[in-house]
Design a protein around this motif. Structure first.
Motif, PDB file in Angstrom:
ATOM      1  N   THR A  33      45.889  30.547  45.590  1.00 62.36           N
ATOM      2  CA  THR A  33      44.533  30.011  45.745  1.00 62.36           C
ATOM      3  C   THR A  33      43.787  30.682  46.893  1.00 62.36           C
ATOM      4  OG1 THR A  33      45.469  28.213  47.089  1.00 62.36           O
ATOM      5  CG2 THR A  33      45.098  27.775  44.745  1.00 62.36           C
ATOM      6  N   VAL A  34      44.506  31.010  47.955  1.00 67.15           N
ATOM      7  CA  VAL A  34      43.855  31.648  49.108  1.00 67.15           C
ATOM      8  C   VAL A  34      43.450  33.082  48.773  1.00 67.15           C
ATOM      9  CG1 VAL A  34      44.209  32.489  51.464  1.00 67.15           C
ATOM     10  CG2 VAL A  34      44.947  30.186  50.835  1.00 67.15           C
ATOM     11  N   THR A  35      44.371  33.843  48.168  1.00 64.44           N
ATOM     12  CA  THR A  35      44.076  35.250  47.848  1.00 64.44           C
ATOM     13  C   THR A  35      42.991  35.382  46.781  1.00 64.44           C
ATOM     14  OG1 THR A  35      45.916  35.220  46.273  1.00 64.44           O
ATOM     15  CG2 THR A  35      46.363  36.073  48.488  1.00 64.44           C
ATOM     16  N   SER A  36      42.961  34.451  45.853  1.00 66.58           N
ATOM     17  CA  SER A  36      41.933  34.509  44.811  1.00 66.58           C
ATOM     18  C   SER A  36      40.609  33.928  45.267  1.00 66.58           C
ATOM     19  CB  SER A  36      42.407  33.762  43.557  1.00 66.58           C
ATOM     20  OG  SER A  36      42.616  32.384  43.849  1.00 66.58           O
ATOM     21  N   GLY A  37      40.643  33.222  46.396  1.00 62.92           N
ATOM     22  CA  GLY A  37      39.419  32.628  46.918  1.00 62.92           C
ATOM     23  C   GLY A  37      38.925  31.455  46.103  1.00 62.92           C
ATOM     24  N   ASP A  38      39.803  30.848  45.324  1.00 64.90           N
ATOM     25  CA  ASP A  38      39.414  29.740  44.451  1.00 64.90           C
ATOM     26  C   ASP A  38      40.148  28.473  44.850  1.00 64.90           C
ATOM     27  OD1 ASP A  38      37.787  31.373  42.845  1.00 64.90           O
ATOM     28  OD2 ASP A  38      39.550  32.062  41.732  1.00 64.90           O
ATOM     29  N   SER A  39      39.541  27.377  44.457  1.00 66.02           N
ATOM     30  CA  SER A  39      40.230  26.104  44.585  1.00 66.02           C
ATOM     31  C   SER A  39      41.177  25.939  43.408  1.00 66.02           C
ATOM     32  CB  SER A  39      39.215  24.961  44.609  1.00 66.02           C
ATOM     33  OG  SER A  39      38.504  24.928  43.381  1.00 66.02           O
ATOM     34  N   ILE A  40      41.962  24.892  43.445  1.00 65.67           N
ATOM     35  CA  ILE A  40      42.888  24.646  42.332  1.00 65.67           C
ATOM     36  C   ILE A  40      42.114  24.454  41.031  1.00 65.67           C
ATOM     37  CG2 ILE A  40      44.619  23.043  41.435  1.00 65.67           C
ATOM     38  CD1 ILE A  40      45.411  22.477  44.301  1.00 65.67           C
ATOM     39  N   LYS A  41      40.986  23.788  41.129  1.00 71.31           N
ATOM     40  CA  LYS A  41      40.162  23.535  39.948  1.00 71.31           C
ATOM     41  C   LYS A  41      39.627  24.847  39.370  1.00 71.31           C
ATOM     42  CE  LYS A  41      36.340  20.603  38.422  1.00 71.31           C
ATOM     43  NZ  LYS A  41      35.315  19.612  38.850  1.00 71.31           N
ATOM     44  N   SER A  42      39.132  25.723  40.253  1.00 66.74           N
ATOM     45  CA  SER A  42      38.606  27.012  39.796  1.00 66.74           C
ATOM     46  C   SER A  42      39.716  27.889  39.243  1.00 66.74           C
ATOM     47  CB  SER A  42      37.901  27.727  40.947  1.00 66.74           C
ATOM     48  OG  SER A  42      36.824  26.962  41.433  1.00 66.74           O
ATOM     49  N   PHE A  43      40.874  27.838  39.881  1.00 71.38           N
ATOM     50  CA  PHE A  43      42.014  28.622  39.413  1.00 71.38           C
ATOM     51  C   PHE A  43      42.438  28.180  38.013  1.00 71.38           C
ATOM     52  CE2 PHE A  43      46.647  29.202  39.082  1.00 71.38           C
ATOM     53  CZ  PHE A  43      46.707  30.583  39.193  1.00 71.38           C
ATOM     54  N   ALA A  44      42.495  26.875  37.804  1.00 72.27           N
ATOM     55  CA  ALA A  44      42.847  26.348  36.479  1.00 72.27           C
ATOM     56  C   ALA A  44      41.803  26.746  35.443  1.00 72.27           C
ATOM     57  CB  ALA A  44      42.979  24.828  36.546  1.00 72.27           C
ATOM     58  N   LYS A  45      40.528  26.770  35.860  1.00 72.87           N
ATOM     59  CA  LYS A  45      39.451  27.159  34.950  1.00 72.87           C
ATOM     60  C   LYS A  45      39.598  28.613  34.526  1.00 72.87           C
ATOM     61  CE  LYS A  45      35.571  26.325  32.799  1.00 72.87           C
ATOM     62  NZ  LYS A  45      35.517  25.359  31.677  1.00 72.87           N
ATOM     63  N   LYS A  46      39.938  29.491  35.465  1.00 73.32           N
ATOM     64  CA  LYS A  46      40.111  30.907  35.146  1.00 73.32           C
ATOM     65  C   LYS A  46      41.244  31.113  34.143  1.00 73.32           C
ATOM     66  CE  LYS A  46      38.305  33.383  39.159  1.00 73.32           C
ATOM     67  NZ  LYS A  46      38.642  34.297  40.286  1.00 73.32           N
ATOM     68  N   ILE A  47      42.354  30.441  34.382  1.00 74.83           N
ATOM     69  CA  ILE A  47      43.502  30.577  33.478  1.00 74.83           C
ATOM     70  C   ILE A  47      43.153  30.066  32.082  1.00 74.83           C
ATOM     71  CG2 ILE A  47      45.884  29.881  33.048  1.00 74.83           C
ATOM     72  CD1 ILE A  47      45.571  31.822  35.352  1.00 74.83           C
ATOM     73  N   SER A  48      42.457  28.934  32.021  1.00 76.93           N
ATOM     74  CA  SER A  48      42.100  28.361  30.716  1.00 76.93           C
ATOM     75  C   SER A  48      41.132  29.265  29.953  1.00 76.93           C
ATOM     76  CB  SER A  48      41.488  26.970  30.901  1.00 76.93           C
ATOM     77  OG  SER A  48      40.253  27.049  31.598  1.00 76.93           O
ATOM     78  N   LEU A  49      40.220  29.930  30.679  1.00 76.54           N
ATOM     79  CA  LEU A  49      39.290  30.858  30.021  1.00 76.54           C
ATOM     80  C   LEU A  49      40.029  32.064  29.451  1.00 76.54           C
ATOM     81  CD1 LEU A  49      36.223  30.821  32.465  1.00 76.54           C
ATOM     82  CD2 LEU A  49      36.358  29.844  30.167  1.00 76.54           C
ATOM     83  N   ARG A  50      41.023  32.535  30.169  1.00 76.38           N
ATOM     84  CA  ARG A  50      41.829  33.644  29.651  1.00 76.38           C
ATOM     85  C   ARG A  50      42.591  33.223  28.397  1.00 76.38           C
ATOM     86  NH1 ARG A  50      44.520  36.372  35.111  1.00 76.38           N
ATOM     87  NH2 ARG A  50      42.542  37.061  36.063  1.00 76.38           N
ATOM     88  N   ILE A  51      43.136  32.022  28.438  1.00 77.13           N
ATOM     89  CA  ILE A  51      43.852  31.505  27.260  1.00 77.13           C
ATOM     90  C   ILE A  51      42.898  31.368  26.082  1.00 77.13           C
ATOM     91  CG2 ILE A  51      45.059  29.492  26.326  1.00 77.13           C
ATOM     92  CD1 ILE A  51      46.211  29.047  29.132  1.00 77.13           C
ATOM     93  N   GLU A  52      41.706  30.840  26.347  1.00 78.02           N
ATOM     94  CA  GLU A  52      40.702  30.672  25.290  1.00 78.02           C
ATOM     95  C   GLU A  52      40.333  32.015  24.666  1.00 78.02           C
ATOM     96  OE1 GLU A  52      35.971  29.415  25.014  1.00 78.02           O
ATOM     97  OE2 GLU A  52      37.236  28.543  26.578  1.00 78.02           O
ATOM     98  N   LYS A  53      40.105  33.019  25.507  1.00 79.05           N
ATOM     99  CA  LYS A  53      39.741  34.346  25.012  1.00 79.05           C
ATOM    100  C   LYS A  53      40.878  34.972  24.215  1.00 79.05           C
ATOM    101  CE  LYS A  53      37.835  38.768  26.560  1.00 79.05           C
ATOM    102  NZ  LYS A  53      37.400  39.570  27.740  1.00 79.05           N
ATOM    103  N   ARG A  54      42.104  34.811  24.705  1.00 73.03           N
ATOM    104  CA  ARG A  54      43.258  35.381  24.012  1.00 73.03           C
ATOM    105  C   ARG A  54      43.449  34.734  22.635  1.00 73.03           C
ATOM    106  NH1 ARG A  54      47.979  37.886  25.589  1.00 73.03           N
ATOM    107  NH2 ARG A  54      46.616  38.897  27.117  1.00 73.03           N
ATOM    108  N   ILE A  55      43.292  33.432  22.567  1.00 67.43           N
ATOM    109  CA  ILE A  55      43.442  32.730  21.285  1.00 67.43           C
ATOM    110  C   ILE A  55      42.356  33.165  20.309  1.00 67.43           C
ATOM    111  CG2 ILE A  55      43.251  30.467  20.171  1.00 67.43           C
ATOM    112  CD1 ILE A  55      44.648  29.284  22.592  1.00 67.43           C
TER     113      ILE A  55
END
Length: 224
Positions: A192-214
């Motif tokens: 979270t520190v290296t990405s500069g995101d909060s846990i919520k933002s980090f989860a959002k990024k991962i979910s968007l990648r999953i959505e795009k991949r699907i």
């Protein structure tokens, strides 16, 4: 009736004979009048044999002369579209038919074919767009589920790790469990520190990648 002479004609049409025979036993073929009407209507929408022969003779002459390509000739001779257009142009009147009629029929036939192909292409494009919208909605739905799942898992993991770390000050906890929780907490913190995101933002990024991949996977699957 007395004094009345019964006259038998020398010639009688097939229509008259058919009508007389049918009137004697109409219950055997009740659909005959309707079939005759349908047959007459169909014949009215098609050129007569004489008109069609005249048309074929003209297109053969013009094809040999080089006015029509082989594809044009095949279109005029064998397509139902050419017959329909010929009737539209002449209304079945042979006097209206001229040397330029085949060319007019060909131009109209090509125009109709292009229009039909465009309509089919447009309909196919609309269906593809609708299908893509369905894929997008499904992928977005999976993405939302992934987001909440990842967020909840991370949140619970952090709470448990922090809880184990804090509880170690009051009660003795297994060193392995404490080490594992510390490592997990450390990894999550680093990410979270290296990405500069909060846990919520980090989860959002991962979910968007999953959505795009699907979405891409499903699109590729159905495209093949």
């Amino acid at each position: 009736m007395k004094g009345t002479q019964l006259l038998v004609p020398h010639c009688i049409t097939d229509t008259t004979i058919t009508a007389l025979v049918w009137l004697k036993s109409p219950q055997q073929t009740p659909e005959l009048p309707l079939n005759i009407i349908i047959s007459d209507c169909y014949a009215a929408f098609n050129p007569s044999n004489r008109m069609w022969e005249k048309f074929l003779t003209e297109i053969e002459k013009q094809e040999k002369r080089g006015d029509f390509s082989e594809d044009d000739y095949m279109l005029l001779r064998y397509s139902k579209e050419a017959r329909n257009i010929l009737m539209d142009k002449t209304l079945g009147d042979e006097e209206v038919f001229s040397e330029g009629t085949p060319k007019e029929v060909l131009e109209k036939a090509k125009e109709n074919i292009l229009r039909i192909e465009k309509e089919r292409s447009d309909n196919l494009e609309k269906q593809i767009q609708k299908f893509n919208e369905v894929l997008k909605r499904f992928s977005a739905f999976v993405g939302r589920i992934s987001y909440y799942t990842i967020f909840v898992v991370l949140f619970i993991t952090i709470v448990l790790c922090l809880g184990l770390t804090l509880m170690n000050n009051f009660i003795e906890i297994n060193c392995i469990k404490l080490a594992i929780s510390s490592v997990i907490l450390f990894v999550i913190t680093i990410i979270t520190v290296t990405s500069g995101d909060s846990i919520k933002s980090f989860a959002k990024k991962i979910s968007l990648r999953i959505e795009k991949r699907i979405y891409n996977s499903l699109k590729s699957l159905f495209s093949n």
